[in-house]
Design a protein around this motif. Structure first.
Motif, short mmCIF file in Angstrom:
data_model
loop_
_atom_site.label_atom_id
_atom_site.label_comp_id
_atom_site.label_asym_id
_atom_site.label_seq_id
_atom_site.Cartn_x
_atom_site.Cartn_y
_atom_site.Cartn_z
N ILE A 319 0.85 -1.20 0.00
CA ILE A 319 0.00 0.00 0.00
C ILE A 319 0.89 1.25 0.00
O ILE A 319 0.61 2.23 -0.71
N ALA A 320 1.98 1.18 0.77
CA ALA A 320 2.90 2.33 0.79
C ALA A 320 3.50 2.56 -0.60
O ALA A 320 3.65 3.71 -1.05
N ALA A 323 0.98 4.09 -2.98
CA ALA A 323 0.75 5.52 -2.72
C ALA A 323 1.72 6.38 -3.51
O ALA A 323 1.48 7.57 -3.74
N LYS A 324 2.83 5.79 -3.90
CA LYS A 324 3.85 6.56 -4.64
C LYS A 324 3.67 6.47 -6.16
O LYS A 324 4.43 7.08 -6.91
N HIS A 363 -8.49 -0.91 -0.94
CA HIS A 363 -7.42 0.07 -0.65
C HIS A 363 -7.09 0.80 -1.94
O HIS A 363 -6.71 0.19 -2.93
N PRO A 365 -4.78 3.88 -2.31
CA PRO A 365 -3.98 4.93 -1.64
C PRO A 365 -3.66 6.14 -2.50
O PRO A 365 -3.19 7.14 -1.97
N VAL A 366 -3.92 6.06 -3.79
CA VAL A 366 -3.65 7.25 -4.61
C VAL A 366 -4.88 7.49 -5.50
O VAL A 366 -5.46 6.54 -6.03
#
Ligand code: NAI
Length: 777
Positions: A319-320, A323-324, A363, A365-366
């Motif tokens: 997920i991290a 996000a990028k 999820h 994230p972006v």
């Protein structure tokens, strides 16, 4: 922003690729395109729009082909084919080489045009799609060069109809056109309606390369044009890449037409991460597996299976990383995720997630920008049977589940109707190479994803279709044996009373199922007579229940596929030896049943014994290959068994049976063989030979009964992986049509006896699995 500020934030600036040259090319062509037929561009007809999905702007107006256009294109291809074949492989090689060079010369224009039309990041079009296109033409220029020496007994098929999807428009064109024309075929290709532009630019480089007129023809339009190509009588082969639903329709539409068919369909490919994997690499690999081309990839690693012990950590890190990801303008060189190909596809993805993701956790994230974009998505917590775990989403959406043991990983990975690709992540080479053969997939990547090369076969099994593209194995799809066939004649058995009798079953020669003699479920049998009207015995009239029992027995004998080739060879030799000891008995039986001469009957038994010895010899000699792919690593081509083969035998009572059994079991398959339609007794005697030869129960099952009544059950059975027919009964069409149920492979005679070589039999008895094993830096 100052340089100092840039260093502090590490934000990306814009890095736009210019669209100017591609837009100029469109304008130069009037932004309106006809078809490319017989080396000419046709008048623009009724048109539809091709749009840039990232902006919605209309790029060009494209002609929708009519039946007359398709007829013209097929006629041009047919007119060009013989000459193209006759000029020989070495002359053809020069043209393919020229095409490769021209793709390289125009690489930037192709890349930008592809990105504009499809919405894919320019980085991918430039670094993946177009270089692979050039590579495909180079590689197949080489295949054309070598054809005359290396494939002296193969000939082109004729005119190939090729229908391709929108996810890799030019790459799929290359995968289709390069091997076809290298082998001396001519083509009529239809690009997908969303993405026709690079195919039309390719048509222009065909002219630039001086390719003879009619060798490549390109018609544009929607599925209706695809249907016209599929239905056309002068087309000898259909090659399709696209959805499983359309693939199934094409299988049915071509049934009985004698057209060759290869289908490259959908997938739900597992991405299996073991606890000892290099996690950071596995996450990077996963980004590539599912977000490459916005997940619109048939072999996308769309189903994550992560070992329970590391699942939480893995999800958090994923997920991290997500996000990028940068999502937006496909022409920005540092964009990771571009536009979805069309608003229709976007709403398909959106609806699937909205209606079916409730039982899981979504999820994202972006965020995605406004327009035809979908955010990279991970869904955890779904149940294995949830539709999102089973259906192809064809977008940047990953579903995830966990497993505890290696056995569970394999079981969950294979819990799908598809069988296209799989990834395995572990630092333990033993584990990787233990798991790879167990995965139901045509391609397995060890510690990698989405690796492709012209030298390595690509293709699936189950509902992912059949046939391979790339490598030597891919040439099977564009060539046929040179031998001329002869029409199969249905012999008539001697049948005095002509009526079915209910018999005392004890006198009936039994069928052979799961290593045991089995009475026909119907309870009916029929008499078998000699030419003089003498009753030779009775054979059971098999029914669908008998086929089902036999398939169950064959499924139960799965251990045969794992038996060593050495062991299989010994057993085949033993069968041959035991048959040889009873030659006289079998020859007498054949002579009495068929009324042939003693000499011919003896010859048939000799042939059957030779066949057994030949395939015994082949058991441990059908080598795989280590393909020299352009990377540090190898792509292994491994010959695997298909599983369960259902076969209808020809009317040589013994040789016809042995001919299907021997190659099939030599390669580790199990067989449900239906004995000759006319003469069944030798087949029913044959179980005694099998019984004394150490063959495990269920590997060979022998059914007797009318072929036309049994064909539907066999071809429609969901647990059969392939159906062959050499029957004198007219069942080829039926088999091909019914096989659409689970898209099993078929090999049918269409009323012609072609006298196949051992190599042909072996090729039909194996599935080539490509296992990519990268190594080194
Ligand atoms: P599709 O299978 O309808 O289109 C692929 C090609 O087949 C296009 O050229 C189309 O014009 C043609 N076609 C459509 N109907 C035909 C017919 N009856 N006879 C002959 N040709 C026909 O795929 P579509 O509708 O564009 O996408 C729907 C879904 O299919 C996607 O969301 C995805 O799940 C799947 N798909 C899978 C692909 C793969 O490579 N496995 C590629 C494209 C789509």
């Amino acid at each position: 922003m100052t340089v100092k500020e840039i260093f502090e934030t590490m934000e990306y600036g814009d890095a736009p690729e210019s669209a100017a040259e591609a837009l100029r090319w469109l304008v130069d062509n009037g932004s309106r395109f006809g078809h490319f037929i017989g080396g000419q561009t046709t008048e623009v007809g009724t048109t539809f729009e091709s749009r840039n999905p990232a902006t919605g702007e209309v790029l060009a107006h494209i002609s929708q082909a009519s039946q007359a256009d398709v007829d013209l294109a097929v006629a041009a291809a047919k007119a060009a084919q013989k000459k193209w074949e006759k000029i020989g492989g070495k002359a053809r090689a020069k043209y393919l080489y020229a095409l490769a060079r021209l793709v390289q010369k125009h690489a930037r224009l192709f890349s930008v045009l592809e990105s504009l039309d499809n919405g894919k990041p320019i980085r991918e079009a430039r670094d993946a799609d177009i270089p692979l296109v050039a590579r495909h033409f180079y590689y197949h220029a080489g295949m054309a060069q070598l054809m005359d020496e290396e494939l002296p007994d193969r000939a082109p098929l004729g005119v190939c109809g090729q229908i391709i999807p929108w996810n890799f428009p030019l790459l799929m064109l290359a995968w289709k056109i390069a091997p076809a024309i290298a082998m001396g075929n001519t083509v009529v290709l239809k690009p997908a309606e969303y993405t026709p532009l690079t195919a039309l630019l390719f048509a222009q480089i065909c002219t630039e390369a001086g390719l003879p007129k009619g060798v490549v023809n390109i018609v544009t339009g929607d599925g209706a044009v695809g249907e016209m190509i599929v239905a056309h009588n002068d087309i000898d082969k259909i090659a399709f890449t696209g959805s499983t639903a359309v693939g199934r329709r094409i299988r049915q539409a071509t049934a009985g037409s004698g057209k060759s068919l290869t289908l490259e369909l959908g997938g739900k490919s597992p991405y299996v991460v073991f606890e000892d994997a290099d996690i950071d690499s596995a996450i990077e690999g996963l980004v590539d597996a599912i977000f490459f081309n916005q997940g619109q990839v048939c072999c996308a690693g769309s189903r994550l299976l992560v070992q329970e012990s590391i699942a939480e950590d893995f999800h958090n890190r994923l997920i991290a990383r997500m996000a990028k990801l940068r999502i937006g303008n496909p022409l920005d060189k540092s964009i990771d995720v571009g536009a979805i190909v069309d608003p229709a596809q976007l709403s398909r993805i959106t609806q699937m997630i909205e209606t079916s993701a409730q039982s899981g956790k979504v999820h994202q994230p972006v965020a995605a920008p406004e327009g035809c974009f979908y955010p990279p998505t991970l869904i955890t917590g779904l149940h294995g049977s949830d539709s999102l775990m089973q259906e192809e989403i064809f977008g940047p959406v990953l579903v995830s589940t966990t497993f505890r043991t290696q056995a569970e990983a394999v079981q969950v990975a294979n819990n799908t109707r598809f069988g296209l690709a799989a990834s395995v992540w572990t630092e333990n080479i033993n584990l990787a190479l233990d798991i790879a053969p167990k995965l139901a997939a045509g391609v397995v990547w060890v510690n990698g994803a989405n690796m492709f090369d012209a030298a390595a076969g690509f293709g699936g099994l189950r509902e992912s279709g059949f046939g391979r593209e790339g490598g030597w194995e891919g040439l099977q799809a564009y060539t046929k044996p040179i031998v001329k066939g002869k029409a199969v004649k249905a012999p008539k058995a001697f049948d005095k009373p002509q009526v079915l009798e209910v018999e005392g079953l004890d006198r009936t020669a039994k069928m052979y199922i799961g290593g045991k003699q089995a009475r026909p479920d119907s309870g009916y049998s029929k008499g078998v007579y000699s030419s003089k009207g003498k009753l030779l015995g009775h054979v059971g009239i098999g029914s669908r229940k008998d086929i089902r029992n036999a398939v169950e027995a064959a499924r139960g004998a799965a251990g045969w596929a794992k038996a060593s080739a050495h062991l299989r060879a010994q057993i085949l030799y033993y069968i041959g030896e035991n048959l040889s000891a009873r030659s006289d008995e079998f020859a007498a039986r054949i002579q009495a049943m068929t009324g042939t001469t003693a000499g011919k009957a003896v010859q048939e038994v000799t042939d059957a014994i030779e066949t057994l010895f030949t395939f015994a010899a082949w058991c441990d000699k059908l080598d795989g290959a280590a393909k020299p792919v352009p990377m540090r690593g190898v792509a292994l081509a491994m010959n695997e068994s298909l599983g369960v083969i259902g076969a209808f035998c020809d009317d040589r009572p013994l040789a016809g049976l042995v001919e299907v059994i021997a190659p099939a079991i030599a390669m580790g398959n199990r067989v449900v063989a239906v004995a000759s339609d006319a003469y069944q007794l030798a087949a029913t005697d044959f179980y005694q030979v099998l019984d004394t030869s150490d063959l495990p129960a269920g590997v060979v099952n022998i059914i007797t009964g009318p072929h036309d009544a049994l064909a539907e059950t066999m071809a429609g059975h969901m647990d059969i992986d392939a159906v062959w027919s050499f029957s004198s009964s007219d069942i080829s069409k039926h088999i091909e049509f019914e096989s659409a149920s689970n898209l099993k492979r078929t090999w049918v005679n269409n009323g012609m006896d072609r006298g196949y070589s051992a190599r042909d039999w072996l090729a039909q008895s194996v599935e080539v699995k490509t296992v990519w094993v990268p190594y080194g830096e």
